[in-house]
Scaffold this motif. Structure first.
Motif, PDB file in Angstrom:
ATOM      1  N   ASP A 148      -0.635   0.511   9.466  1.00 16.70           N
ATOM      2  CA  ASP A 148       0.989   0.537  10.323  1.00 16.70           C
ATOM      3  C   ASP A 148       0.861  -0.895  10.748  1.00 16.70           C
ATOM      4  O   ASP A 148      -0.079  -1.854  10.489  1.00 16.70           O
ATOM      5  CB  ASP A 148       0.932   1.599  11.402  1.00 16.70           C
ATOM      6  CG  ASP A 148      -0.628   1.233  12.471  1.00 16.70           C
ATOM      7  OD1 ASP A 148      -0.874   0.353  12.381  1.00 16.70           O
ATOM      8  OD2 ASP A 148      -0.511   2.371  13.025  1.00 16.70           O
ATOM      9  N   ALA A 149       1.838  -1.214  11.794  1.00 18.27           N
ATOM     10  CA  ALA A 149       1.878  -2.452  12.260  1.00 18.27           C
ATOM     11  C   ALA A 149       0.773  -3.160  13.155  1.00 18.27           C
ATOM     12  O   ALA A 149       0.701  -4.155  13.507  1.00 18.27           O
ATOM     13  CB  ALA A 149       3.295  -2.728  13.010  1.00 18.27           C
ATOM     14  N   GLN A 150      -0.108  -2.019  13.667  1.00 16.90           N
ATOM     15  CA  GLN A 150      -1.186  -2.378  14.501  1.00 16.90           C
ATOM     16  C   GLN A 150      -2.349  -2.361  13.553  1.00 16.90           C
ATOM     17  O   GLN A 150      -3.614  -2.895  14.033  1.00 16.90           O
ATOM     18  CB  GLN A 150      -1.285  -1.546  15.559  1.00 16.90           C
ATOM     19  CG  GLN A 150      -0.329  -1.766  16.658  1.00 16.90           C
ATOM     20  CD  GLN A 150       0.955  -1.377  16.098  1.00 16.90           C
ATOM     21  OE1 GLN A 150       1.239  -0.083  15.737  1.00 16.90           O
ATOM     22  NE2 GLN A 150       2.049  -2.131  16.599  1.00 16.90           N
ATOM     23  N   GLY A 151      -2.162  -2.357  12.356  1.00 11.06           N
ATOM     24  CA  GLY A 151      -3.476  -2.420  11.441  1.00 11.06           C
ATOM     25  C   GLY A 151      -4.303  -1.177  11.453  1.00 11.06           C
ATOM     26  O   GLY A 151      -5.563  -1.245  10.783  1.00 11.06           O
ATOM     27  N   LYS A 152      -3.828   0.002  11.731  1.00  8.72           N
ATOM     28  CA  LYS A 152      -4.492   1.149  11.500  1.00  8.72           C
ATOM     29  C   LYS A 152      -3.905   1.669  10.250  1.00  8.72           C
ATOM     30  O   LYS A 152      -2.953   1.855   9.818  1.00  8.72           O
ATOM     31  CB  LYS A 152      -4.037   2.007  12.691  1.00  8.72           C
ATOM     32  CG  LYS A 152      -4.626   3.545  12.854  1.00  8.72           C
ATOM     33  CD  LYS A 152      -4.231   4.369  13.742  1.00  8.72           C
ATOM     34  CE  LYS A 152      -4.776   5.704  13.838  1.00  8.72           C
ATOM     35  NZ  LYS A 152      -4.426   6.706  14.938  1.00  8.72           N
ATOM     36  N   LEU A 153      -5.107   2.371   9.505  1.00  9.21           N
ATOM     37  CA  LEU A 153      -4.868   2.998   8.134  1.00  9.21           C
ATOM     38  C   LEU A 153      -3.930   4.081   8.265  1.00  9.21           C
ATOM     39  O   LEU A 153      -4.100   4.952   9.200  1.00  9.21           O
ATOM     40  CB  LEU A 153      -6.160   3.357   7.670  1.00  9.21           C
ATOM     41  CG  LEU A 153      -6.120   4.015   6.103  1.00  9.21           C
ATOM     42  CD1 LEU A 153      -5.428   2.911   5.158  1.00  9.21           C
ATOM     43  CD2 LEU A 153      -7.435   4.709   5.656  1.00  9.21           C
ATOM     44  N   ARG A 154      -2.928   4.237   7.490  1.00  6.38           N
ATOM     45  CA  ARG A 154      -1.810   5.363   7.553  1.00  6.38           C
ATOM     46  C   ARG A 154      -2.011   6.344   6.363  1.00  6.38           C
ATOM     47  O   ARG A 154      -2.125   7.431   6.696  1.00  6.38           O
ATOM     48  CB  ARG A 154      -0.476   4.754   7.525  1.00  6.38           C
ATOM     49  CG  ARG A 154       0.587   5.735   7.642  1.00  6.38           C
ATOM     50  CD  ARG A 154       2.051   5.130   7.675  1.00  6.38           C
ATOM     51  NE  ARG A 154       2.360   4.115   8.682  1.00  6.38           N
ATOM     52  CZ  ARG A 154       3.338   3.235   8.681  1.00  6.38           C
ATOM     53  NH1 ARG A 154       4.133   3.325   7.752  1.00  6.38           N
ATOM     54  NH2 ARG A 154       3.445   2.610   9.542  1.00  6.38           N
ATOM     55  N   TRP A 155      -2.326   5.748   5.304  1.00 10.24           N
ATOM     56  CA  TRP A 155      -2.610   6.543   4.049  1.00 10.24           C
ATOM     57  C   TRP A 155      -3.119   5.795   2.849  1.00 10.24           C
ATOM     58  O   TRP A 155      -2.991   4.764   3.021  1.00 10.24           O
ATOM     59  CB  TRP A 155      -1.188   7.473   3.729  1.00 10.24           C
ATOM     60  CG  TRP A 155      -0.017   6.797   3.425  1.00 10.24           C
ATOM     61  CD1 TRP A 155       0.877   6.526   4.306  1.00 10.24           C
ATOM     62  CD2 TRP A 155       0.327   6.095   2.084  1.00 10.24           C
ATOM     63  NE1 TRP A 155       1.899   5.885   3.711  1.00 10.24           N
ATOM     64  CE2 TRP A 155       1.689   5.608   2.397  1.00 10.24           C
ATOM     65  CE3 TRP A 155      -0.148   6.105   1.079  1.00 10.24           C
ATOM     66  CZ2 TRP A 155       2.315   4.620   1.474  1.00 10.24           C
ATOM     67  CZ3 TRP A 155       0.446   5.150  -0.069  1.00 10.24           C
ATOM     68  CH2 TRP A 155       1.747   4.696   0.291  1.00 10.24           C
ATOM     69  N   GLU A 156      -3.584   6.303   2.034  1.00  3.13           N
ATOM     70  CA  GLU A 156      -3.926   5.728   0.849  1.00  3.13           C
ATOM     71  C   GLU A 156      -3.782   6.801  -0.532  1.00  3.13           C
ATOM     72  O   GLU A 156      -3.986   7.928  -0.337  1.00  3.13           O
ATOM     73  CB  GLU A 156      -5.397   5.249   0.799  1.00  3.13           C
ATOM     74  CG  GLU A 156      -6.327   6.516   0.845  1.00  3.13           C
ATOM     75  CD  GLU A 156      -7.805   5.866   0.860  1.00  3.13           C
ATOM     76  OE1 GLU A 156      -8.472   5.676  -0.017  1.00  3.13           O
ATOM     77  OE2 GLU A 156      -8.473   5.381   1.914  1.00  3.13           O
ATOM     78  N   LYS A 157      -3.466   5.932  -1.434  1.00  2.00           N
ATOM     79  CA  LYS A 157      -3.266   6.832  -2.853  1.00  2.00           C
ATOM     80  C   LYS A 157      -3.748   5.970  -3.961  1.00  2.00           C
ATOM     81  O   LYS A 157      -4.314   4.790  -3.676  1.00  2.00           O
ATOM     82  CB  LYS A 157      -1.493   6.985  -2.960  1.00  2.00           C
ATOM     83  CG  LYS A 157      -0.992   7.800  -1.938  1.00  2.00           C
ATOM     84  CD  LYS A 157      -1.469   9.178  -2.218  1.00  2.00           C
ATOM     85  CE  LYS A 157      -0.420  10.052  -1.050  1.00  2.00           C
ATOM     86  NZ  LYS A 157      -0.777  11.455  -1.174  1.00  2.00           N
ATOM     87  N   GLN A 158      -3.863   6.687  -5.141  1.00  5.25           N
ATOM     88  CA  GLN A 158      -4.468   6.012  -6.131  1.00  5.25           C
ATOM     89  C   GLN A 158      -3.339   5.805  -7.530  1.00  5.25           C
ATOM     90  O   GLN A 158      -2.517   6.589  -7.680  1.00  5.25           O
ATOM     91  CB  GLN A 158      -5.503   7.006  -7.121  1.00  5.25           C
ATOM     92  CG  GLN A 158      -6.174   6.437  -8.304  1.00  5.25           C
ATOM     93  CD  GLN A 158      -6.954   5.148  -7.791  1.00  5.25           C
ATOM     94  OE1 GLN A 158      -7.715   5.357  -6.856  1.00  5.25           O
ATOM     95  NE2 GLN A 158      -6.756   4.151  -8.563  1.00  5.25           N
ATOM     96  N   ALA A 159      -3.070   4.573  -7.733  1.00  5.41           N
ATOM     97  CA  ALA A 159      -2.334   4.256  -8.867  1.00  5.41           C
ATOM     98  C   ALA A 159      -2.860   4.516 -10.062  1.00  5.41           C
ATOM     99  O   ALA A 159      -4.123   5.029 -10.128  1.00  5.41           O
ATOM    100  CB  ALA A 159      -1.702   2.543  -8.731  1.00  5.41           C
ATOM    101  N   SER A 160      -1.945   4.708 -11.086  1.00  8.96           N
ATOM    102  CA  SER A 160      -2.366   4.924 -12.436  1.00  8.96           C
ATOM    103  C   SER A 160      -3.265   4.052 -13.108  1.00  8.96           C
ATOM    104  O   SER A 160      -4.215   4.581 -14.059  1.00  8.96           O
ATOM    105  CB  SER A 160      -1.330   5.349 -13.414  1.00  8.96           C
ATOM    106  OG  SER A 160      -0.625   4.146 -13.630  1.00  8.96           O
TER     107      SER A 160
END
Length: 388
Positions: A131-143
């Motif tokens: 987010d705008a404060q540098g907090k991890l929002r989510w992560e995903k794996q690309a192909s």
């Protein structure tokens, strides 16, 4: 199995022959002739500096390693990343750090952001969104591995992986919205063709010399055009990949391809305004009146944005491994392999200023914030220059 020309070090091409374990290092016009010597970089020429260029600020981000990192500017902030996993937000006027976070993985491309969502990609295609404060929002794996910065905007985060798959994710939740698959040529450059967002569309540079506009609601094709057409009898001769980040200005999107063409197209329809034979492995620069290109021999050219007429060509930086050009004030700027930033006149291409940075190669596409141009080097320096 697809084969690639790999960038082991920035702007040096390495051909990997699948299944043979054979590696040949290629550079410049020696790409197709192994018996030719690599052309030496042109020596710097002296000139009278007529443009006042000042360093607004400079800071260290972290090394780029074997990848290309490009900063991003939104309003009062500049966002940047490094290969060791650092992601930073800085004040665009002073360079003062707002926050710095560790992504927890090695990174392979620069930052994509709209100011509220900050996206980076890690090794093996890990997509991390803050987010705008540098907090991890989510992560995903690309192909697969991702070499170009994500595109962020209009509620989406969009990435293109090296298997030529373009995937869009919801910026808030990380839910995958759609995937678009394009064919992968037998042999491609291991570079970072980018994505640019316009209202309701993502315009994507692709291997095979294609420029594709995808609708943001479902990833369906709006239009697709050829910037380069694969030609020749061998796979090497038929490489024609879109280079750098497409540049949008007004109703035009301008782009260039390796062993292809340079030109501008209508944003809504893809209808070409003009096209010229040109070969480049970096992107274009644009302003109200001009389009700028750097060819594979590192000669800088200026074209009329309206007609494509050739206006000038500066050959005095040949083989100096230049960055994408960027228009600033009344000049166009390019960085080179020794960390010099060269400023050329927009009108005739003559040198008007030169600034040294940290001695390492200037990578990626410089970005503009008002009257300031921001460059990122291989050694990890982020430098902001103003031209008056």
């Amino acid at each position: 199995m697809s084969r690639e020309l790999k960038m082991k070090s920035p702007r040096k091409l390495v051909l990997v022959l699948a299944g043979l374990g054979m590696v040949a290092v290629l550079s410049g016009c020696s790409l197709f002739s192994s018996d030719k010597k690599v052309n030496p970089p042109a020596p710097l020429v002296e000139f009278k500096q007529t443009l006042d260029v000042k360093k607004a600020w400079s800071t260290s981000i972290g090394k780029a390693g074997a990848f290309i990192f490009t900063p991003a500017v939104v309003a009062e902030d500049v966002f940047a990343a490094s290969s060791d996993g650092a992601v930073v937000r800085l004040n665009v006027h002073t360079g003062q750090q707002v926050w710095r976070v560790d992504a927890g993985t090695k990174l392979t491309a620069g930052v994509g952001t709209d100011g509220q969502t900050v996206a980076v990609v890690g090794s093996k295609g890990t997509l991390k969104v803050f987010d705008a404060q540098g907090k991890l929002r989510w992560e995903k794996q690309a192909s697969s591995e991702v070499l170009s910065a994500p595109a962020v905007g209009q509620g989406l985060v969009i990435v293109r992986s090296i298997d030529n798959r373009i995937a869009a994710y919801d910026a808030e939740s990380g839910e995958r919205r759609w995937v678009a698959q394009r064919n992968v040529p037998a042999l491609t450059l291991r570079t970072a063709p980018g994505i640019v967002l316009v209202p309701q569309m993502a315009i994507v540079g692709l291997p095979g010399g294609r420029l594709s506009a995808l609708t943001l609601n479902n990833g369906g094709p709006r239009w697709e055009v050829a910037v380069g057409e694969p030609r020749g009898t061998t796979e090497l001769e038929r490489i024609s990949d879109a280079s750098g980040i497409p540049a949008v200005i007004g109703n035009n999107v301008c782009a260039v391809a390796y062993q292809g063409r340079i030109g501008c197209f209508d944003v809504q329809s893809g209808t070409p305004s003009w096209l010229k034979e040109f070969s480049s492995d970096v992107g274009v620069g644009v302003d109200d009146g001009h389009v700028y290109g750097v060819d594979e021999q590192a000669r800088v050219s200026g074209f009329s944005r309206d007609t494509g007429a050739s206006l000038w060509r500066n050959e005095k930086l040949s083989y100096r491994r230049l960055s994408s050009p960027v228009s600033i004030g009344h000049a166009v700027a390019v960085g080179d392999y020794q960390g010099y930033i060269h400023f050329l006149s927009q009108e005739d291409g003559a040198f008007v200023a030169r600034v040294a940075t940290d001695g390492s190669q200037v990578l990626g596409t410089p970005v503009i914030a008002g009257s300031t141009a921001i460059f990122q080097t291989q050694a990890g320096t982020l430098v902001a220059l103003t031209a008056e």
